[in-house]
Design a protein around this motif. Sequence first.
Motif, short mmCIF file in Angstrom:
data_model
loop_
_atom_site.label_atom_id
_atom_site.label_comp_id
_atom_site.label_asym_id
_atom_site.label_seq_id
_atom_site.Cartn_x
_atom_site.Cartn_y
_atom_site.Cartn_z
N THR A 87 0.93 -1.17 -0.21
CA THR A 87 0.01 0.04 0.10
C THR A 87 0.90 1.34 -0.03
N MET A 88 0.45 2.21 -0.73
CA MET A 88 1.23 3.61 -0.92
C MET A 88 0.36 4.62 -0.31
N LEU A 89 0.84 5.25 0.75
CA LEU A 89 0.27 6.65 1.44
C LEU A 89 1.05 7.69 0.79
N VAL A 90 0.47 8.65 0.59
CA VAL A 90 1.02 10.01 0.03
C VAL A 90 0.47 11.28 0.97
N SER A 91 1.50 12.24 0.96
CA SER A 91 1.00 13.51 1.70
C SER A 91 1.97 14.58 0.97
N PRO A 92 1.10 15.79 0.77
CA PRO A 92 -0.09 16.03 1.03
C PRO A 92 -1.20 15.06 0.56
N VAL A 93 -2.52 15.15 0.84
CA VAL A 93 -3.51 14.52 0.36
C VAL A 93 -3.89 15.14 -0.95
N PRO A 94 -4.21 14.40 -2.05
CA PRO A 94 -4.53 15.19 -3.46
C PRO A 94 -5.77 16.14 -3.06
N ASP A 95 -5.65 17.50 -3.89
CA ASP A 95 -6.82 18.18 -3.56
C ASP A 95 -7.59 18.14 -4.91
N ALA A 96 -8.48 18.65 -5.13
CA ALA A 96 -9.43 18.77 -6.16
C ALA A 96 -8.97 20.04 -7.33
N THR A 97 -7.94 20.64 -6.97
CA THR A 97 -7.61 21.94 -7.71
C THR A 97 -6.77 21.43 -9.12
N ARG A 98 -6.21 20.30 -9.04
CA ARG A 98 -5.52 19.78 -10.14
C ARG A 98 -5.67 18.12 -10.14
N SER A 99 -5.52 17.69 -11.42
CA SER A 99 -5.60 16.21 -11.79
C SER A 99 -4.07 15.77 -11.62
N TYR A 100 -3.93 14.79 -10.68
CA TYR A 100 -2.72 14.22 -10.46
C TYR A 100 -2.38 12.73 -10.94
N GLN A 101 -1.30 12.55 -11.03
CA GLN A 101 -0.96 11.09 -11.41
C GLN A 101 0.51 10.71 -10.92
N VAL A 102 0.54 9.60 -10.37
CA VAL A 102 1.89 9.18 -9.78
C VAL A 102 2.47 8.12 -10.85
N ARG A 103 3.88 8.22 -11.30
CA ARG A 103 4.70 7.58 -11.94
C ARG A 103 5.80 6.89 -11.22
N LEU A 104 5.62 5.25 -11.17
CA LEU A 104 6.36 4.68 -10.33
C LEU A 104 7.44 3.80 -11.18
N VAL A 105 8.60 3.82 -10.53
CA VAL A 105 9.59 2.94 -11.12
C VAL A 105 9.76 1.87 -9.72
#
Length: 242
Positions: A139-157
């Motif tokens: 499981t991956m936990l992120v911080s800050p918690v994504p807000d609705a002002t922008r669409s985000y994606q995570v790119r993982l190696v």
Amino acid sequence: MAQILSVADFCKRALRKIGSFSINDAGAEPEEMEEARFWLDMIVGHQAARKRTWWLTPTTATFALEAGTQEYDLDAMLAPTASARGEQFVIQAFLDDADTGEAIHEISLRSRREWEELDQRQRTGAPDCAYVDRQQSPTMLVSPVPDATRSYQVRLVFQSYSPNFAGMAWNNRTGTAMRSSWNLWLVTALAAQIGNGPVRKLPADEVRDMKGEAGSLLTDLEAYEDHEQANEPHRVQFYGGI
């Protein structure tokens, strides 16, 4: 040119190395081949978890973040990218704009202790750090918690355990992801394991010699073959531990 060995090749060569059958025999016993296959699987799994190994790093995977969601199941997020592979070990993470694909910044991967000590983990904004646990289904936990002002994606190696050797076709060569330079080490390491009881109980000094030889070969490989090369990325970041 060195050969890319199949699952059967690794097992046969290791069995021959411990004297289970000779070059004049028709072949190895099926039961011994199956036992060798399971030990092959465990050896590669151990190596995958031990450190970053370049031939176990597949293509980068991406997944979208949801506004207000801090926790992500990586098994679900990385499918189908990782569906044919096993346990995941995250090496690096980056935050991108999901609409444009524009890179925003690298996400700092924290250890469990660093994550627990982090102030205001629940604040909202563009994620800049994350914690990935060591569970079988990570499981991956992120911080800050994504807000609705922008669409985000995570790119993982991520580094991933090679496909299950215990379930692969015997003649599979390309699916193992093994470089030919690792053949000698893997055959020797496998022989040391199966020659210490699972298939044959060789004299202790013979097993010790094979273990020493395998250790020396692995050290040689890690001195160069395991390092970043000119055509490979230069930055390495582990996600750490407790």
